[in-house]
Motif scaffolding. Structure first.
Motif, PDB file in Angstrom:
ATOM      1  N   GLU A 111     -30.895  23.416  23.713  1.00 37.85           N
ATOM      2  CA  GLU A 111     -30.558  23.599  22.678  1.00 37.85           C
ATOM      3  C   GLU A 111     -31.301  24.490  21.754  1.00 37.85           C
ATOM      4  N   GLU A 112     -32.588  24.205  21.872  1.00 35.85           N
ATOM      5  CA  GLU A 112     -33.565  25.275  21.126  1.00 35.85           C
ATOM      6  C   GLU A 112     -33.486  26.731  21.437  1.00 35.85           C
ATOM      7  N   ALA A 113     -32.990  27.007  22.641  1.00 35.42           N
ATOM      8  CA  ALA A 113     -32.739  28.487  23.309  1.00 35.42           C
ATOM      9  C   ALA A 113     -31.587  28.852  22.796  1.00 35.42           C
ATOM     10  N   LEU A 114     -30.575  28.167  22.633  1.00 38.14           N
ATOM     11  CA  LEU A 114     -29.228  28.650  22.149  1.00 38.14           C
ATOM     12  C   LEU A 114     -28.984  28.917  20.624  1.00 38.14           C
ATOM     13  N   THR A 115     -30.258  28.075  19.963  1.00 32.43           N
ATOM     14  CA  THR A 115     -30.374  28.150  18.480  1.00 32.43           C
ATOM     15  C   THR A 115     -31.099  29.357  18.072  1.00 32.43           C
ATOM     16  N   MET A 116     -32.013  29.908  18.851  1.00 29.34           N
ATOM     17  CA  MET A 116     -33.062  30.717  18.353  1.00 29.34           C
ATOM     18  C   MET A 116     -32.855  32.180  18.828  1.00 29.34           C
ATOM     19  N   SER A 117     -32.111  32.197  20.175  1.00 33.16           N
ATOM     20  CA  SER A 117     -32.295  33.560  20.668  1.00 33.16           C
ATOM     21  C   SER A 117     -31.515  34.724  20.568  1.00 33.16           C
ATOM     22  N   ASP A 118     -31.835  35.943  20.753  1.00 32.19           N
ATOM     23  CA  ASP A 118     -30.846  36.948  21.093  1.00 32.19           C
ATOM     24  C   ASP A 118     -30.430  36.869  22.441  1.00 32.19           C
ATOM     25  N   ARG A 119     -31.242  36.650  23.331  1.00 32.52           N
ATOM     26  CA  ARG A 119     -31.205  36.560  24.714  1.00 32.52           C
ATOM     27  C   ARG A 119     -31.856  35.652  25.514  1.00 32.52           C
ATOM     28  N   ILE A 120     -31.342  34.872  26.262  1.00 33.96           N
ATOM     29  CA  ILE A 120     -31.936  33.788  27.176  1.00 33.96           C
ATOM     30  C   ILE A 120     -32.064  34.246  28.773  1.00 33.96           C
ATOM     31  N   ILE A 121     -33.283  33.913  29.323  1.00 31.90           N
ATOM     32  CA  ILE A 121     -33.505  34.301  30.888  1.00 31.90           C
ATOM     33  C   ILE A 121     -33.558  32.909  31.323  1.00 31.90           C
ATOM     34  N   VAL A 122     -32.552  32.424  31.934  1.00 30.60           N
ATOM     35  CA  VAL A 122     -32.731  31.167  32.744  1.00 30.60           C
ATOM     36  C   VAL A 122     -33.364  31.290  34.065  1.00 30.60           C
ATOM     37  N   ASN A 177     -35.453  29.715  37.579  1.00 38.63           N
ATOM     38  CA  ASN A 177     -35.688  28.341  38.566  1.00 38.63           C
ATOM     39  C   ASN A 177     -36.202  28.825  39.877  1.00 38.63           C
ATOM     40  N   ASN A 178     -37.184  27.935  40.270  1.00 40.92           N
ATOM     41  CA  ASN A 178     -38.199  28.344  41.447  1.00 40.92           C
ATOM     42  C   ASN A 178     -38.572  29.876  41.331  1.00 40.92           C
ATOM     43  N   GLY A 179     -39.200  30.325  40.448  1.00 38.43           N
ATOM     44  CA  GLY A 179     -39.590  31.483  40.145  1.00 38.43           C
ATOM     45  C   GLY A 179     -38.719  32.585  40.263  1.00 38.43           C
ATOM     46  N   ARG A 180     -37.460  32.155  40.006  1.00 37.01           N
ATOM     47  CA  ARG A 180     -36.427  33.447  40.053  1.00 37.01           C
ATOM     48  C   ARG A 180     -35.579  33.637  38.922  1.00 37.01           C
ATOM     49  N   VAL A 181     -34.896  34.567  38.551  1.00 40.79           N
ATOM     50  CA  VAL A 181     -34.038  34.690  37.393  1.00 40.79           C
ATOM     51  C   VAL A 181     -32.618  34.259  37.812  1.00 40.79           C
ATOM     52  N   GLU A 182     -32.136  33.198  37.212  1.00 42.14           N
ATOM     53  CA  GLU A 182     -30.825  32.613  37.621  1.00 42.14           C
ATOM     54  C   GLU A 182     -29.733  33.394  36.736  1.00 42.14           C
ATOM     55  N   GLN A 183     -29.983  33.671  35.729  1.00 40.31           N
ATOM     56  CA  GLN A 183     -29.125  34.626  34.712  1.00 40.31           C
ATOM     57  C   GLN A 183     -29.928  34.889  33.419  1.00 40.31           C
ATOM     58  N   ASP A 184     -29.487  36.534  32.954  1.00 44.35           N
ATOM     59  CA  ASP A 184     -30.153  36.917  31.768  1.00 44.35           C
ATOM     60  C   ASP A 184     -28.858  37.072  31.049  1.00 44.35           C
ATOM     61  N   GLY A 185     -28.672  36.835  29.867  1.00 44.75           N
ATOM     62  CA  GLY A 185     -27.508  37.142  28.773  1.00 44.75           C
ATOM     63  C   GLY A 185     -27.881  36.752  27.611  1.00 44.75           C
ATOM     64  N   THR A 186     -26.830  36.769  26.801  1.00 39.24           N
ATOM     65  CA  THR A 186     -26.733  36.217  25.433  1.00 39.24           C
ATOM     66  C   THR A 186     -26.516  34.836  25.548  1.00 39.24           C
ATOM     67  N   PRO A 187     -26.842  33.629  24.367  1.00 38.60           N
ATOM     68  CA  PRO A 187     -26.440  32.296  24.450  1.00 38.60           C
ATOM     69  C   PRO A 187     -24.861  32.345  24.864  1.00 38.60           C
ATOM     70  N   GLU A 188     -24.277  33.142  24.228  1.00 37.40           N
ATOM     71  CA  GLU A 188     -22.702  32.773  24.442  1.00 37.40           C
ATOM     72  C   GLU A 188     -22.218  33.054  25.799  1.00 37.40           C
ATOM     73  N   GLU A 189     -22.875  34.334  26.583  1.00 37.08           N
ATOM     74  CA  GLU A 189     -22.510  34.473  27.595  1.00 37.08           C
ATOM     75  C   GLU A 189     -22.905  33.341  28.742  1.00 37.08           C
ATOM     76  N   LEU A 190     -24.241  32.885  28.429  1.00 35.13           N
ATOM     77  CA  LEU A 190     -24.819  32.053  29.462  1.00 35.13           C
ATOM     78  C   LEU A 190     -23.917  30.465  29.209  1.00 35.13           C
ATOM     79  N   TYR A 191     -23.592  30.143  28.065  1.00 37.06           N
ATOM     80  CA  TYR A 191     -22.898  28.874  27.831  1.00 37.06           C
ATOM     81  C   TYR A 191     -21.315  28.914  28.357  1.00 37.06           C
TER      82      TYR A 191
END
Length: 362
Positions: free
Chosen positions: A199-210, A212-226
């Motif tokens: 929730e903190e990430a969605l609220t504050m970010s222009d862009r979120i990099i998710v 897991n296990n040392g790798r990027v699962e997805q890189d995009g805007t909060p809306e794209e990821l959600y």
């Protein structure tokens, strides 16, 4: 309109601690003025990335480029980067004035320049009336602002924030989130924020990099990821969702046609690696994207079923609906409490659009 050059480039960075691989071939760029959040569970590599950028860890492979300079081998004090730690790391025996001035003194600034910069940054963060107080005399939110002032005072190219809000209570945390975002906007600095709180990430970010296990699962805007998660991990980690598994029957424009227990459904296709006809895939539908109807709706996707559970959540209600002819499959939806209270035990219709159902990769 020209796109600005990245202020930060992470090029094929890996990091191992003994036999444990913390980061695996990380490639990222950050633009000037972005608020970027690394989001993921404990041990996913997000804090390791932050420490590598700050110069507190050296990558096993790869490069860190800041403002077109290779800083991979440089110590923290030789990089135009500052860090706000989880506990703020303020000096308890120093006043606010002394805490903020300390880093400027280390940079060799003269007394007159330090006073000028101190006045600027305390006015910017509304700390003028607190400059002679000690950290123990400040609230959690005030200490947060002092830590930010100390980090921003040397005018860094990049500000790293390692879960700096985790020690705050829920109410204060919400207030400081908005304040931190406002400070970032007004300062136009590049902020790289680490959190495990979706929730903190969605609220504050222009862009979120998710991660897991040392790798990027997805890189995009909060809306794209959600609304359009790339895979099941992202869909489950960010918010609640329903999963539907079906067989691909074809492609219509940017939608995939699926067969689900004899019903035809349409979902938003992934941007890459389109599954082939006959392949089994999983799709994600957010709870608030499903709508209830007493008659068959005109939406692209429909399902009929009976309510088997209701959970009162204040302004909204969670409804569990067992879908007919699906061997007991259940879909969950959020509805306004007034609507939820009116839904009885009779058969009802669920409707949702193709764009609201994201077909996942992997």
């Amino acid at each position: 309109m020209s796109v600005p050059d990245p202020i930060i480039r992470i090029e094929s960075v890996s990091k191992s601690f003994g036999k444990d691989l913390a980061l695996e071939h990380l490639d990222l760029s950050l633009a000037p003025g972005e608020f970027v959040t690394f989001l993921g569970p404990s041990g996913c590599g997000k804090s390791t990335t932050l420490r590598i950028l700050g110069g507190f860890e050296t990558p096993s492979t790869g490069k860190i480029i800041i403002e077109n300079q290779d800083v991979t081998a440089l110590p923290p004090n030789k990089r135009n980067v500052n860090m706000v730690f989880q506990d703020y790391a303020l000096f308890p025996h120093m006043t606010v004035r002394q805490n903020i001035s300390f880093g400027l003194e280390l940079k060799g600034m003269g007394k007159a320049d330090i006073k000028l910069r101190l006045d600027e940054i305390t006015a910017f963060l509304e700390l003028e009336s607190y400059v002679d107080r000690y950290p123990a005399q400040l609230s959690g939110g005030q200490r947060q602002r002092v830590a930010l002032a100390r980090a921003l005072a040397p005018d860094p190219a990049l500000l790293l924030l390692d879960e700096p809000l985790s020690a705050l209570d829920a109410k204060l945390r919400g207030q400081v989130q908005q304040e931190l975002k406002s400070i970032q906007r007004r300062s136009n600095k590049t902020f790289l924020f680490v959190t495990h709180d979706q929730e903190e990430a969605l609220t504050m970010s222009d862009r979120i990099i998710v991660m897991n296990n040392g790798r990027v699962e997805q890189d995009g805007t909060p809306e794209e990821l959600y609304f359009h998660p790339a895979n099941r991990f992202v869909a489950e980690f960010i918010g609640e969702t329903n999963f539907i598994s079906g067989e691909v029957r074809g492609v219509e424009g940017r939608n995939l046609v699926l067969e689900w227990h004899g019903q035809t459904l349409r979902g938003h296709a992934p941007s890459a690696s389109l599954p082939k006809s006959g392949e089994l895939v999983t799709a994600s539908i957010r709870l608030e994207r499903l709508s209830f109807h007493t008659k068959r709706p005109a939406t692209e996707n429909v399902a009929q079923g009976r309510v088997v559970g209701k959970t009162f959540l204040g302004s909204r209600m969670a409804i569990d609906l067992q879908v007919e002819d699906t061997n007991g499959c259940t879909l969950k939806a959020y509805v306004d409490t007034a609507i939820g209270q009116d839904i009885g035990d009779d058969l009802v219709w669920l409707g949702w659009e193709a764009d609201h159902m994201a077909v996942l990769r992997g």
